[in-house]
Design an enzyme around this catalytic site. Structure first.
Site, mmCIF file in Angstrom:
data_model
loop_
_atom_site.group_PDB
_atom_site.id
_atom_site.type_symbol
_atom_site.label_atom_id
_atom_site.label_comp_id
_atom_site.label_asym_id
_atom_site.label_seq_id
_atom_site.Cartn_x
_atom_site.Cartn_y
_atom_site.Cartn_z
ATOM 1 N N ASN A 23 0.749 -1.304 0.067
ATOM 2 C CA ASN A 23 0.089 0.113 -0.036
ATOM 3 C C ASN A 23 0.680 1.205 -0.031
ATOM 4 O OD1 ASN A 23 0.489 0.805 2.593
ATOM 5 N ND2 ASN A 23 -0.416 -1.327 3.045
ATOM 6 N N VAL A 32 -0.319 -10.542 0.611
ATOM 7 C CA VAL A 32 1.040 -10.934 0.224
ATOM 8 C C VAL A 32 2.017 -9.849 1.003
ATOM 9 C CG1 VAL A 32 1.119 -9.691 -2.025
ATOM 10 C CG2 VAL A 32 2.420 -11.634 -1.704
ATOM 11 N N ASP A 33 1.682 -8.541 1.359
ATOM 12 C CA ASP A 33 2.396 -7.978 2.123
ATOM 13 C C ASP A 33 2.752 -8.514 3.304
ATOM 14 O OD1 ASP A 33 3.764 -5.270 2.707
ATOM 15 O OD2 ASP A 33 1.982 -4.204 2.654
ATOM 16 N N THR A 117 -5.425 -7.581 -7.214
ATOM 17 C CA THR A 117 -6.543 -8.639 -7.175
ATOM 18 C C THR A 117 -7.119 -9.268 -5.929
ATOM 19 O OG1 THR A 117 -5.284 -10.770 -7.855
ATOM 20 C CG2 THR A 117 -5.976 -9.433 -9.568
ATOM 21 N N GLY A 118 -6.358 -8.894 -4.494
ATOM 22 C CA GLY A 118 -6.900 -9.517 -3.497
ATOM 23 C C GLY A 118 -7.864 -8.514 -2.906
ATOM 24 N N TYR A 120 -7.650 -5.320 -2.981
ATOM 25 C CA TYR A 120 -8.060 -4.083 -3.740
ATOM 26 C C TYR A 120 -9.141 -4.355 -4.869
ATOM 27 C CZ TYR A 120 -4.354 -1.202 -1.670
ATOM 28 O OH TYR A 120 -3.579 -0.321 -0.723
HETATM 29 N N1 AR6 Z 1 2.281 -15.371 -2.271
HETATM 30 C C1 AR6 Z 1 1.932 -15.141 -3.403
HETATM 31 N N2 AR6 Z 1 0.617 -14.721 -3.438
HETATM 32 C C2 AR6 Z 1 -0.096 -14.387 -2.339
HETATM 33 C C3 AR6 Z 1 0.554 -14.614 -1.247
HETATM 34 C C4 AR6 Z 1 1.881 -15.257 -0.981
HETATM 35 N N3 AR6 Z 1 2.120 -15.625 -0.039
HETATM 36 N N4 AR6 Z 1 -0.462 -14.267 -0.252
HETATM 37 C C5 AR6 Z 1 -1.554 -13.531 -0.752
HETATM 38 N N5 AR6 Z 1 -1.448 -13.838 -2.251
HETATM 39 P P1 AR6 Z 1 -3.366 -8.832 -1.808
HETATM 40 P P2 AR6 Z 1 -3.611 -6.456 -3.251
HETATM 41 C C6 AR6 Z 1 -2.089 -13.125 -3.384
HETATM 42 O O1 AR6 Z 1 -4.520 -8.665 -0.925
HETATM 43 O O2 AR6 Z 1 -5.141 -6.711 -3.618
HETATM 44 C C7 AR6 Z 1 -2.265 -5.586 1.730
HETATM 45 O O3 AR6 Z 1 -2.795 -5.385 2.973
HETATM 46 C C8 AR6 Z 1 -3.639 -13.064 -3.067
HETATM 47 O O4 AR6 Z 1 -4.131 -14.282 -3.141
HETATM 48 O O5 AR6 Z 1 -2.103 -9.298 -0.922
HETATM 49 O O6 AR6 Z 1 -2.676 -5.696 -3.969
HETATM 50 C C9 AR6 Z 1 -1.338 -4.412 1.366
HETATM 51 O O7 AR6 Z 1 -0.886 -3.979 2.566
HETATM 52 C C10 AR6 Z 1 -4.055 -12.233 -4.382
HETATM 53 O O8 AR6 Z 1 -4.019 -13.145 -5.394
HETATM 54 O O9 AR6 Z 1 -2.979 -7.218 -2.308
HETATM 55 C C11 AR6 Z 1 -2.638 -3.420 0.690
HETATM 56 O O10 AR6 Z 1 -3.101 -2.757 1.548
HETATM 57 C C12 AR6 Z 1 -2.608 -11.486 -4.536
HETATM 58 O O11 AR6 Z 1 -1.697 -12.021 -3.752
HETATM 59 C C13 AR6 Z 1 -3.273 -4.291 -0.007
HETATM 60 O O12 AR6 Z 1 -3.301 -5.583 0.684
HETATM 61 C C14 AR6 Z 1 -2.989 -9.912 -4.086
HETATM 62 O O13 AR6 Z 1 -3.662 -9.822 -2.790
HETATM 63 C C15 AR6 Z 1 -3.100 -4.457 -1.496
HETATM 64 O O14 AR6 Z 1 -3.843 -5.520 -2.115
#
Ligand code: AR6
Length: 174
Positions: A23, A32-33, A117-118, A120
């Site tokens: 973020n 993932v963050d 795609t999570g 967000y």
């Molecule tokens: N390895 C690979 N992919 C992953 C993992 C992992 N260990 N864990 C989750 N994913 P998201 P965004 C996938 O929500 O939508 C955070 O709080 C997950 O299944 O992590 O960009 C940040 O601080 C999905 O397909 O990221 C921001 O506030 C993808 O990673 C916000 O979330 C992205 O999901 C960013 O949201």
């Protein structure tokens, strides 16, 4: 340049740089963050504190600390607001800016999670086409980056990546 997909946890991927779907604070979060910060250890947060955040679509690089990857490239992707708020362009900016940073740091292999795609909520089908299309555009200019790994955390995401990769011109296949 080769593009491949895999199902798995990006924190376990051994390559030159992994991308973090962060973020704008760059101070950690869920998804993932959170996983990247947990696996990297406290040194990562300490370095991120000195970066003064990052604008949506831009990218900043840090060391990888306890991760197998040498670097982490942090990018805040766009929050989906219905599609009329520049989301597609900003998501492409995230991929492109991460690749440019990887290139300028001499990285050979770079792994991406599915940015935005999570939590967000960027629609997966469009996001996977943007990911593949932007990486393919970049491939023509890449010198040091030889391999991009699209790491899907679930089978549905991997399916969309694979479908986008099968197409010569991403959008025509959907
Ligand atoms: N390895 C690979 N992919 C992953 C993992 C992992 N260990 N864990 C989750 N994913 P998201 P965004 C996938 O929500 O939508 C955070 O709080 C997950 O299944 O992590 O960009 C940040 O601080 C999905 O397909 O990221 C921001 O506030 C993808 O990673 C916000 O979330 C992205 O999901 C960013 O949201």
């Amino acid at each position: 340049m080769k593009i491949r997909t895999m199902l798995g946890d990006i924190t376990k991927v051994s390559c030159d740089a992994i991308v973090n779907a962060a973020n704008t604070s760059l101070l950690g979060g869920g998804g993932v963050d959170g996983a990247i910060h947990r696996a990297a250890g406290p040194g990562l947060l300490e370095e991120c504190r000195g970066l003064d955040g990052c604008r949506t679509g831009q990218a900043k690089i840090t060391q990888g600390y306890d991760l197998p990857a040498r670097y982490v490239i942090h990018t805040p992707g766009p929050i989906w607001r219905g599609g009329d708020d520049g989301e597609a362009g900003l998501l492409a900016d995230s991929y492109r800016n991460c690749l440019e940073l990887a290139e300028s740091h001499g990285c050979r292999a770079v792994a991406f999670p599915s940015i935005s795609t999570g939590v967000y909520h960027f629609p997966l089908e469009e996001a996977s086409r943007i990911a593949v299309g932007t990486i393919r555009d970049f491939a023509g200019r890449a010198v040091s980056v030889q391999e991009v790994i699209l790491v899907a955390f679930d089978a549905r995401t991997k399916g969309y990546y694979d479908r986008a990769l099968e197409c010569d011109q991403g959008p025509v296949c959907f």
